[in-house]
Design a protein around this motif. Structure first.
Motif, PDB file in Angstrom:
ATOM      1  N   ASP A 108       4.316   0.478   1.966  1.00 12.44           N
ATOM      2  CA  ASP A 108       4.405  -0.669   2.865  1.00 12.44           C
ATOM      3  C   ASP A 108       4.734  -1.865   1.978  1.00 12.44           C
ATOM      4  OD1 ASP A 108       4.358  -2.422   4.962  1.00 12.44           O
ATOM      5  OD2 ASP A 108       2.170  -2.517   5.089  1.00 12.44           O
ATOM      6  N   MET A 109       6.021  -1.993   1.668  1.00 14.87           N
ATOM      7  CA  MET A 109       6.488  -3.019   0.733  1.00 14.87           C
ATOM      8  C   MET A 109       7.962  -3.305   0.989  1.00 14.87           C
ATOM      9  SD  MET A 109       5.981  -2.875  -3.370  1.00 14.87           S
ATOM     10  CE  MET A 109       5.843  -4.399  -4.288  1.00 14.87           C
ATOM     11  N   ASP A 110       8.360  -4.538   0.735  1.00  8.79           N
ATOM     12  CA  ASP A 110       9.756  -4.955   0.854  1.00  8.79           C
ATOM     13  C   ASP A 110      10.555  -4.298  -0.277  1.00  8.79           C
ATOM     14  OD1 ASP A 110      12.209  -6.257   0.834  1.00  8.79           O
ATOM     15  OD2 ASP A 110      11.360  -8.268   0.752  1.00  8.79           O
ATOM     16  N   LEU A 111      11.422  -3.359   0.071  1.00 13.37           N
ATOM     17  CA  LEU A 111      12.235  -2.642  -0.913  1.00 13.37           C
ATOM     18  C   LEU A 111      13.629  -3.239  -1.055  1.00 13.37           C
ATOM     19  CD1 LEU A 111      11.403   1.079   0.035  1.00 13.37           C
ATOM     20  CD2 LEU A 111      10.172  -0.438  -1.528  1.00 13.37           C
ATOM     21  N   GLN A 126      -3.633   3.402  -2.473  1.00 14.66           N
ATOM     22  CA  GLN A 126      -3.583   2.505  -3.626  1.00 14.66           C
ATOM     23  C   GLN A 126      -2.515   1.446  -3.404  1.00 14.66           C
ATOM     24  OE1 GLN A 126      -3.020   5.360  -6.862  1.00 14.66           O
ATOM     25  NE2 GLN A 126      -5.079   4.854  -7.613  1.00 14.66           N
ATOM     26  N   VAL A 127      -2.667   0.343  -4.124  1.00 19.78           N
ATOM     27  CA  VAL A 127      -1.713  -0.753  -4.042  1.00 19.78           C
ATOM     28  C   VAL A 127      -0.670  -0.593  -5.141  1.00 19.78           C
ATOM     29  CG1 VAL A 127      -1.448  -3.251  -4.259  1.00 19.78           C
ATOM     30  CG2 VAL A 127      -3.383  -2.314  -2.994  1.00 19.78           C
ATOM     31  N   ALA A 128       0.596  -0.702  -4.753  1.00 16.71           N
ATOM     32  CA  ALA A 128       1.703  -0.744  -5.708  1.00 16.71           C
ATOM     33  C   ALA A 128       1.963  -2.216  -6.003  1.00 16.71           C
ATOM     34  CB  ALA A 128       2.946  -0.100  -5.103  1.00 16.71           C
ATOM     35  N   VAL A 156       0.827  -1.203   0.000  1.00 17.33           N
ATOM     36  CA  VAL A 156       0.000   0.000   0.000  1.00 17.33           C
ATOM     37  C   VAL A 156       0.866   1.261   0.000  1.00 17.33           C
ATOM     38  CG1 VAL A 156      -1.740   1.294   1.318  1.00 17.33           C
ATOM     39  CG2 VAL A 156      -1.873  -1.199   1.168  1.00 17.33           C
ATOM     40  N   LEU A 157       0.480   2.233  -0.817  1.00 17.24           N
ATOM     41  CA  LEU A 157       1.095   3.555  -0.816  1.00 17.24           C
ATOM     42  C   LEU A 157       0.525   4.305   0.379  1.00 17.24           C
ATOM     43  CD1 LEU A 157       2.842   5.759  -2.127  1.00 17.24           C
ATOM     44  CD2 LEU A 157       0.878   6.314  -3.588  1.00 17.24           C
ATOM     45  N   GLY A 175      -1.557   3.044  -9.182  1.00 19.98           N
ATOM     46  CA  GLY A 175      -2.621   3.768  -9.879  1.00 19.98           C
ATOM     47  C   GLY A 175      -2.453   3.555 -11.375  1.00 19.98           C
ATOM     48  N   SER A 176      -2.485   4.637 -12.136  1.00 20.02           N
ATOM     49  CA  SER A 176      -2.308   4.528 -13.591  1.00 20.02           C
ATOM     50  C   SER A 176      -0.857   4.754 -14.007  1.00 20.02           C
ATOM     51  CB  SER A 176      -3.227   5.524 -14.306  1.00 20.02           C
ATOM     52  OG  SER A 176      -2.975   6.853 -13.870  1.00 20.02           O
TER      53      SER A 176
END
Length: 190
Positions: free
Chosen positions: A107-110, A180-182, A28-29, A124-125
């Motif tokens: 909220d993502m493993d970078l 939004q979800v990345a 999630v962003l 998003g777009s």
């Protein structure tokens, strides 16, 4: 907000398990921050990403870079992205997240293993691509979060997990919104 105490190395390291649990393929962003001028922050609910401008209204395209031959903005450092879990740990309060100086907080493993340079993310777009230049802390990061936080994000584990964050560039322009979800798309050979 109560007075902020910079966390110790032990307190920071105690947060590693939570950081390592960040989602791998989509996250999630949590925050978008535009930097209209140096040391200015403007949290946004919605932002526009553009291949030429980066985050529209951000000062990236007017800042010079010591990493380019002509001092122009570095095209592979258009966006700075930080793991929201790391930000939550070092900042301690959500209203302080924007002090990290990044534009996107996911909220993502970078980590290098999960998002190597060339990996594309759809938000998003828009589509962005992770770029090779390392993202490291600076003296402003130290003043805002403490020397132990800087050492933590730049330690060998910190660099492997990209705790200070990653750099990216915009591949396809579009609108992005908090919440939004990345989604991880594909890694290209860089």
């Amino acid at each position: 907000m109560s007075e902020i105490k910079h966390l110790t190395t032990a307190e920071l390291e105690a947060g590693l398990d939570v950081i390592r649990e960040a989602p791998k393929d989509e996250g999630v962003l949590r925050l978008i921050v535009r930097r209209p001028q140096i040391d200015e922050r403007e949290p946004l609910e919605e932002g526009e990403l553009d291949p030429l401008e980066g985050l529209v209204g951000d000062s990236w395209n007017t800042r010079g870079s010591s990493r380019t031959a002509d001092g122009s903005p570095h095209p592979e450092m258009q966006l700075n992205i930080m793991n929201a879990r790391v930000t939550a740990l070092v900042a301690q309060h959500e209203e302080r997240w924007q002090l990290a100086g990044d534009q996107l907080y996911l909220d993502m493993d970078l980590s290098a293993e999960n998002l190597p340079a060339g990996t594309q993310l759809a938000i998003g777009s828009a589509v962005i691509e992770v770029t090779p230049p390392p993202h490291t802390g600076c003296k402003k990061f130290v003043s805002r979060f403490g020397l132990d936080a800087m050492k933590f994000v730049n330690s060998s584990v910190g660099r492997e997990l990209h705790l200070r964050g990653i750099n990216a560039r915009v591949i396809q322009g579009g609108t992005i919104r908090v919440g939004q979800v990345a989604k991880k798309l594909v890694a290209k050979n860089v």
